[in-house]
Design a protein around this motif. Structure first.
Motif, short mmCIF file in Angstrom:
data_model
loop_
_atom_site.label_atom_id
_atom_site.label_comp_id
_atom_site.label_asym_id
_atom_site.label_seq_id
_atom_site.Cartn_x
_atom_site.Cartn_y
_atom_site.Cartn_z
N GLU A 141 -9.49 -1.32 -5.82
CA GLU A 141 -8.62 -0.64 -4.76
C GLU A 141 -8.93 -1.34 -3.45
O GLU A 141 -10.09 -1.58 -3.22
N GLY A 156 -12.64 3.70 -7.50
CA GLY A 156 -11.54 3.73 -6.61
C GLY A 156 -11.75 5.25 -5.86
O GLY A 156 -12.91 5.41 -5.28
N SER A 206 -3.53 4.02 3.92
CA SER A 206 -2.86 3.65 2.65
C SER A 206 -3.80 3.14 1.53
O SER A 206 -5.02 2.68 1.94
N TYR A 207 -3.63 3.31 0.22
CA TYR A 207 -4.36 2.91 -0.57
C TYR A 207 -3.51 1.90 -1.76
O TYR A 207 -2.27 2.17 -2.01
N GLY A 257 0.88 -0.94 0.02
CA GLY A 257 -0.03 -0.13 -0.04
C GLY A 257 0.90 1.43 -0.03
O GLY A 257 2.01 1.33 0.55
N THR A 265 -0.84 7.47 2.71
CA THR A 265 -1.41 8.76 2.42
C THR A 265 -0.61 9.88 3.01
O THR A 265 0.20 9.51 4.00
N VAL A 283 -7.57 6.89 6.43
CA VAL A 283 -7.27 6.20 5.29
C VAL A 283 -5.78 6.36 5.56
O VAL A 283 -5.12 7.47 5.58
N LEU A 341 -8.05 -0.12 0.47
CA LEU A 341 -7.61 0.78 1.52
C LEU A 341 -7.56 0.17 3.01
O LEU A 341 -8.22 -0.71 3.15
N GLY A 354 -8.77 6.66 -3.80
CA GLY A 354 -7.84 6.61 -3.08
C GLY A 354 -6.49 7.16 -3.72
O GLY A 354 -6.07 6.92 -4.76
N ASP A 388 -4.03 0.32 -5.73
CA ASP A 388 -4.65 -0.09 -6.76
C ASP A 388 -4.37 -1.47 -7.35
O ASP A 388 -3.13 -1.82 -7.29
#
Length: 146
Positions: free
Chosen positions: A102, A34, A119-120, A3, A6, A117, A104, A36, A122
């Motif tokens: 995605e 998504g 982390s994200y 991830g 953020t 949040v 999170l 994120g 894809d």
């Protein structure tokens, strides 16, 4: 791939107000839309894109959100001038809820409006079909700091 943290999570980690080893973290699945990014702060900003269907109930307190708990099931280690946070790969069973685009990682708050949040990631759009799906945590762990 692990991830991507953020900006808000990085800020809180460096300020000492977010401890990833003890935080109540859970995973949320978003659809192909998504949302994120490094600029996202709270889950309420993208919750409209959470998947929904058989095997996944979204929304605050929804059973589709997989928790990793607070202690005992994560490993923090250091070697070769880097630190790693590793957790078990969560699996959703009987999942038929459209396309996952995605994932999170979120620190649970009192609602989606204050659930951070962290982390994200894809992922290749995964079409669910009623079977099991596992979010494979990278070999290097969920997060690595060098």
């Amino acid at each position: 791939m692990a991830g991507v943290l953020t900006d808000k999570a990085r800020e809180m980690i460096l300020a000492g107000t977010l401890n990833l080893k003890t935080a109540d973290i859970y995973f949320v699945l978003l659809n192909a839309t998504g949302g994120g990014t490094k600029d996202i702060e709270y889950l309420s900003e993208v919750v409209a894109n959470e998947i929904s269907g058989t095997g996944y109930t979204g929304g605050y307190g929804g059973s589709g959100r997989k928790t990793i708990g607070t202690t005992g099931n994560r490993t923090v280690s250091h070697s070769s001038a880097k630190g790693t946070l590793d957790v078990a790969s969560p699996t959703w069973t009987g999942l038929d809820a459209g396309t996952i685009g995605e994932v999170l990682a979120v620190v649970k708050g009192t609602s989606d409006a204050d659930s951070l949040v962290v982390s994200y990631e894809d992922i290749a759009n995964v079409v669910t079909n009623g079977g099991a799906w596992t979010y494979e945590i990278a070999t290097l762990g969920l997060y690595t700091a060098a």
